[in-house]
Enzyme design. Structure first.
Site, short mmCIF file in Angstrom:
data_model
loop_
_atom_site.label_atom_id
_atom_site.label_comp_id
_atom_site.label_asym_id
_atom_site.label_seq_id
_atom_site.Cartn_x
_atom_site.Cartn_y
_atom_site.Cartn_z
N TYR A 145 0.86 -1.19 0.00
CA TYR A 145 0.00 0.00 0.00
C TYR A 145 0.89 1.24 0.00
CZ TYR A 145 -3.95 -3.08 1.15
OH TYR A 145 -4.90 -4.06 1.14
N PRO A 186 -15.73 -3.58 0.98
CA PRO A 186 -17.05 -4.06 1.40
C PRO A 186 -18.21 -3.16 0.99
CG PRO A 186 -15.92 -3.02 3.24
CD PRO A 186 -14.93 -3.09 2.11
N LEU A 187 -17.93 -1.94 0.53
CA LEU A 187 -19.00 -1.02 0.19
C LEU A 187 -19.28 -0.99 -1.31
CD1 LEU A 187 -17.91 1.90 2.54
CD2 LEU A 187 -19.70 0.19 2.95
N SER A 226 -24.16 9.22 3.02
CA SER A 226 -25.09 10.35 3.06
C SER A 226 -24.45 11.55 3.75
CB SER A 226 -26.37 9.95 3.79
OG SER A 226 -26.09 9.54 5.11
N GLY A 251 -23.83 14.09 1.22
CA GLY A 251 -24.94 14.68 0.50
C GLY A 251 -25.58 13.70 -0.48
#
Length: 302
Positions: free
Chosen positions: A53, A209-210, A217, A220
């Protein structure tokens, strides 16, 4: 914070993926350290990193050194924090990510990671990706040798299929404690591996994972494709007054008692938001809505 089991350790149900803190688009060091500290403040006790990384062509270990600095400068206790790192991949300048599963390379990489992290033994060391040019048993054998030498305390594998997990288990026995594969609402290729880990009692650490869920949110309204395909996550988020990310991570926790998501973050507020998913308990009706949304969202798009 709720907790789950990884090997013989108790770790937070939500971890922190440190990759965004060290690759392209990374924040400055002050914000990166603040992001790790925010996660620790929120009860996160699992930090995931890797020697690869870093920016392409740069020296290995940027993320490991950053994590070590974050722990050293944190004002609270860190004795219960597990740092998980990985070896076997590289990022040379002008090239894609490379793979090197040669046992000699893995042992040298682990020693270098040990030095950068500044610990007596690496808490969890994972083979980053199987190398098609090296017999899998030889790469896993390097993990066994590192365990025997006391260089690492626990071992895991990443980006592996069910057969490889079983083969790693045959070599490492109970010292194999984790599998880190890509898994999210959008990507369910590791469903079989997730179920195998549940049966074997192995921690399953979903990376990215997303996937399929648009930005939190907190940022926005979103017009991204994910909101159309996985709208139920956004609907429930609005109903609960939380972010779609929290709903997604809470859903992942329902997939198996051995799942420990490791979402990345590059801002303190994002790290805190993700950690909050550990306290979000979904109802049966909400879980059903999300399952149906995932099934539809993963179906081939026409």
């Amino acid at each position: 914070m709720r907790y789950r089991t990884l090997g013989d350790l108790r770790v937070s149900a939500i971890g922190l993926g440190a990759m965004p803190l060290s690759i392209e688009g990374r924040p400055d060091e002050a914000r990166a350290l603040a992001t790790v500290h925010a996660a620790l403040d929120a009860g996160v006790t699992l930090l995931d990193t890797a020697d690869s990384y870093h920016l392409p062509g740069a020296a290995s270990g940027h993320s490991e050194r950053l994590v070590a600095r974050a722990l050293a400068t944190y004002g609270g206790a860190t004795d219960g924090v597990l740092v998980a790192t990985k070896g076997g991949r590289g990022r040379p300048a002008g090239e894609d990510w490379t793979v090197n599963g040669d046992p000699r390379h893995l042992k040298a990489a682990a020693e270098a990671s040990l030095s950068r992290l500044g610990v007596e033994a690496i808490g969890l060391y994972q083979l980053h990706k199987p190398d098609p040019a090296v017999p899998f048993e030889e790469s896993v054998g390097a993990l066994r040798d590192l365990l025997d030498a006391g260089t690492i305390r626990l071992a895991g594998v990443s980006n592996t299929d069910a057969d490889q997990i079983r083969r790693a288990r045959a070599i490492l026995g109970d010292r194999l404690v984790s599998v880190q594969n890509r898994y999210s609402p959008a990507v369910g290729d590791s469903e079989r591996e997730l179920r195998l880990c549940a049966g074997l009692g192995l921690a399953f650490l979903p990376w990215s994972p997303l996937g399929g869920i648009s930005r939190s949110s907190l940022d926005g309204p979103s017009r991204l494709e994910g909101e159309r395909r996985f709208g139920a996550f956004h609907e429930i988020a609005r109903e609960r007054g939380v972010s779609p990310q929290q709903v997604c991570l809470a859903w992942l926790l329902t997939r198996s008692p051995t799942v420990i998501p490791i979402p990345g973050a590059s801002r303190p507020e994002t790290a805190r938001d993700s950690a909050g998913a550990a306290e979000l308990i979904l109802s049966e009706e909400e879980s059903k809505r999300l399952e149906e949304a995932v099934e539809r969202g993963r179906a081939p798009q026409r």
